[in-house]
Design a protein around this motif. Structure first.
Motif, PDB file in Angstrom:
ATOM      1  N   ASP A  46       4.058  26.960  35.612  1.00  0.00           N
ATOM      2  CA  ASP A  46       3.404  27.490  34.549  1.00  0.00           C
ATOM      3  C   ASP A  46       4.742  27.766  33.476  1.00  0.00           C
ATOM      4  O   ASP A  46       5.645  27.536  33.517  1.00  0.00           O
ATOM      5  CB  ASP A  46       2.920  29.026  34.901  1.00  0.00           C
ATOM      6  N   GLY A  47       4.173  27.910  31.987  1.00  0.00           N
ATOM      7  CA  GLY A  47       5.043  28.182  30.771  1.00  0.00           C
ATOM      8  C   GLY A  47       4.573  29.668  30.242  1.00  0.00           C
ATOM      9  O   GLY A  47       3.629  29.970  30.186  1.00  0.00           O
ATOM     10  N   ILE A  48       5.574  30.134  29.954  1.00  0.00           N
ATOM     11  CA  ILE A  48       5.788  31.369  29.177  1.00  0.00           C
ATOM     12  C   ILE A  48       6.082  31.050  27.963  1.00  0.00           C
ATOM     13  O   ILE A  48       7.446  30.716  27.361  1.00  0.00           O
ATOM     14  CB  ILE A  48       6.642  32.484  29.833  1.00  0.00           C
ATOM     15  N   HIS A  49       5.351  31.264  26.886  1.00  0.00           N
ATOM     16  CA  HIS A  49       5.409  31.138  25.495  1.00  0.00           C
ATOM     17  C   HIS A  49       6.053  32.243  24.649  1.00  0.00           C
ATOM     18  O   HIS A  49       5.623  33.341  25.013  1.00  0.00           O
ATOM     19  CB  HIS A  49       4.196  30.516  24.706  1.00  0.00           C
ATOM     20  N   LEU A  50       7.026  31.922  23.731  1.00  0.00           N
ATOM     21  CA  LEU A  50       7.639  32.829  22.935  1.00  0.00           C
ATOM     22  C   LEU A  50       7.054  32.624  21.396  1.00  0.00           C
ATOM     23  O   LEU A  50       7.760  31.777  20.648  1.00  0.00           O
ATOM     24  CB  LEU A  50       9.024  32.895  22.870  1.00  0.00           C
ATOM     25  N   GLY A  51       6.035  33.092  20.895  1.00  0.00           N
ATOM     26  CA  GLY A  51       5.328  32.510  19.666  1.00  0.00           C
ATOM     27  C   GLY A  51       5.159  31.347  19.610  1.00  0.00           C
ATOM     28  O   GLY A  51       4.674  30.473  20.569  1.00  0.00           O
ATOM     29  N   ARG A  52       5.400  30.646  18.611  1.00  0.00           N
ATOM     30  CA  ARG A  52       5.101  29.079  18.364  1.00  0.00           C
ATOM     31  C   ARG A  52       6.432  28.222  18.349  1.00  0.00           C
ATOM     32  O   ARG A  52       6.454  27.159  18.141  1.00  0.00           O
ATOM     33  CB  ARG A  52       4.581  29.049  16.933  1.00  0.00           C
ATOM     34  N   ILE A 103      14.757  35.504  18.737  1.00  0.00           N
ATOM     35  CA  ILE A 103      14.195  34.394  19.785  1.00  0.00           C
ATOM     36  C   ILE A 103      15.234  33.857  20.792  1.00  0.00           C
ATOM     37  O   ILE A 103      15.058  33.714  21.963  1.00  0.00           O
ATOM     38  CB  ILE A 103      13.552  33.436  18.975  1.00  0.00           C
ATOM     39  N   GLU A 104      16.420  33.947  20.430  1.00  0.00           N
ATOM     40  CA  GLU A 104      17.316  33.297  21.225  1.00  0.00           C
ATOM     41  C   GLU A 104      17.948  34.129  22.440  1.00  0.00           C
ATOM     42  O   GLU A 104      17.881  33.633  23.611  1.00  0.00           O
ATOM     43  CB  GLU A 104      18.816  32.817  20.270  1.00  0.00           C
ATOM     44  N   HIS A 115      18.499  25.637  16.403  1.00  0.00           N
ATOM     45  CA  HIS A 115      19.537  26.145  15.425  1.00  0.00           C
ATOM     46  C   HIS A 115      19.273  25.070  14.123  1.00  0.00           C
ATOM     47  O   HIS A 115      20.136  25.402  13.117  1.00  0.00           O
ATOM     48  CB  HIS A 115      21.051  25.825  15.831  1.00  0.00           C
ATOM     49  N   HIS A 116      18.409  24.220  14.094  1.00  0.00           N
ATOM     50  CA  HIS A 116      18.094  23.308  12.780  1.00  0.00           C
ATOM     51  C   HIS A 116      16.522  23.276  12.673  1.00  0.00           C
ATOM     52  O   HIS A 116      15.887  22.937  13.682  1.00  0.00           O
ATOM     53  CB  HIS A 116      18.803  21.883  12.936  1.00  0.00           C
ATOM     54  N   SER A 117      16.107  23.645  11.676  1.00  0.00           N
ATOM     55  CA  SER A 117      14.649  23.244  11.357  1.00  0.00           C
ATOM     56  C   SER A 117      14.312  22.026  10.897  1.00  0.00           C
ATOM     57  O   SER A 117      15.043  21.357  10.207  1.00  0.00           O
ATOM     58  CB  SER A 117      14.257  24.302  10.055  1.00  0.00           C
TER      59      SER A 117
END
Length: 373
Positions: free
Chosen positions: A96-102, A299-300, A363-365
């Protein structure tokens, strides 16, 4: 004081005076080697840090208060605990996956007791699932909620593993389109069929359920085919939600992943789970509780907290001193990225490190998403 043993021959050691620094000297009774007992302060601080992170204490309640605690444990916030390679195959693995926002999702593989692997990615896709699964020995059955790209990754990475689609998530998929506010007789019947999935315990009941679904589809086929013309003259399905709700269980029946837990060839070694509640109510629930208890993390740091929880619940976590020695940190990863030619070597370690910790993505958008299959 505990009995000490010689690091060279393994025999017992006894006290033999003190060094010039005032430390107790120990001498082996067999080979005569001497040594002093060294206390690893960093390892003790790491244990203190993990006790806070995995517990419910506030920073202000830690020894020395919040400011002292943060100063002494600042270096541990840079560590990325990496998953081990699991080579002993198990019977059932939950994924399964746990999402942290988008911004990120951590994919997790576990058995009934331990976290077997974890992988950080921007979104669920076959490449990310394959990276997670390649570090874990193929089990007999994989239970999942049918995340994006999972079926493709399963065929490529664990080709001999049977897939059990979580029946609760299959029910939720139908409920999402029909909703609880049922407005048509067709919707009420389909909702009832989906809910009946949760109580099927035999192959006979499963066959009866499939026949009931086919009968429902035939009975309401003309109703579901009705169309409505909009103001622009284009025809759309009048009951589009019901059409989508029907498509989901039909696809699972055709794929043969809905009733794997009833396969006679598999259940002879014991019953199999029909849902992935073991990871949803186990690992994921505890991870969400930990993140709530430590609200306000970036987030990190939330990602690292999830990594720490998974690592400390893995089959054989290393001692604190060894963790400090071998685990990558923000600085070690940044140093590799800064050296020309080293980036390619780092990205070659993706299956081992887990998407290279998605360093470039965190670290880079980037203006465009690069996570589609």
């Amino acid at each position: 004081m505990k009995t000490r043993f010689c690091p060279l021959c393994g025999a017992k050691m006894k006290r033999s005076g003190k060094t010039s620094a005032g430390r107790t000297r120990w001498r082996c009774t067999s080979c005569g080697a001497s040594s002093v007992r060294r206390i690893d302060g960093a390892a003790k601080l790491l244990a203190l840090f993990l006790g806070w992170l995995l517990g419910r204490s506030r920073q202000a309640d830690m020894p020395g208060g919040g400011r002292t605690f943060r100063r002494k444990t600042a270096s541990f916030r840079e560590i990325w605990p990496m998953p081990p390679k699991v080579e002993a195959p198990g019977r059932v693995v939950y994924l399964d996956g746990i999402h942290l926002g988008r911004r990120a999702v951590v994919l997790i593989a576990s058995d009934d007791e331990r976290a077997l692997g974890w992988h950080l990615c921007r979104a669920e896709n076959s490449r990310a699932w394959s990276a997670l699964m390649s570090r874990v020995a193929a089990p007999e059955v994989a239970v999942s909620d049918g995340g994006d790209g999972f079926a493709r990754a399963l065929r490529g990475t664990w080709p001999g593993t049977r897939h059990q689609r979580c029946v609760f998530h299959a029910f939720c998929q139908v409920r999402r389109y029909t909703t609880r506010r049922l407005r048509t007789q067709a919707g009420a019947e389909l909702y009832g069929l989906a809910r009946a999935l949760l109580s099927i315990t035999t192959l006979g009941e499963a066959d009866g359920w499939v026949q009931a679904l086919l009968a429902w589809s035939e009975r309401w086929d003309s109703f579901l085919a009705e169309t409505t013309r909009g103001e622009d003259g284009r025809a759309t399905l009048t009951h589009e939600g019901l059409v989508k709700a029907r498509r989901s269980p039909v696809r699972l029946v055709n794929a043969g992943t809905l009733f794997t837990y009833l396969d006679p060839g598999l259940v002879r070694d014991g019953p199999l789970p029909s849902t992935n509640n073991r990871i949803e109510g186990g690992a994921n629930a505890q991870l969400r509780a930990m993140l709530r208890d430590h609200g306000g993390l970036s987030i990190e740091r939330r990602l690292k907290a999830i990594f720490w929880w998974c690592y400390m619940h893995s089959p054989s976590p290393l001692p604190a001193a060894e963790v400090l020695r071998v685990m990558p940190t923000d600085r070690s990863i940044a140093a590799i990225y800064e050296r020309p030619g080293e980036r390619e070597r780092l990205e070659g370690t993706i299956p081992r490190w887990g998407d290279a910790i998605v360093w470039s993505e965190l670290h880079h958008s980037e203006p465009y998403r690069m996570d589609w299959d």
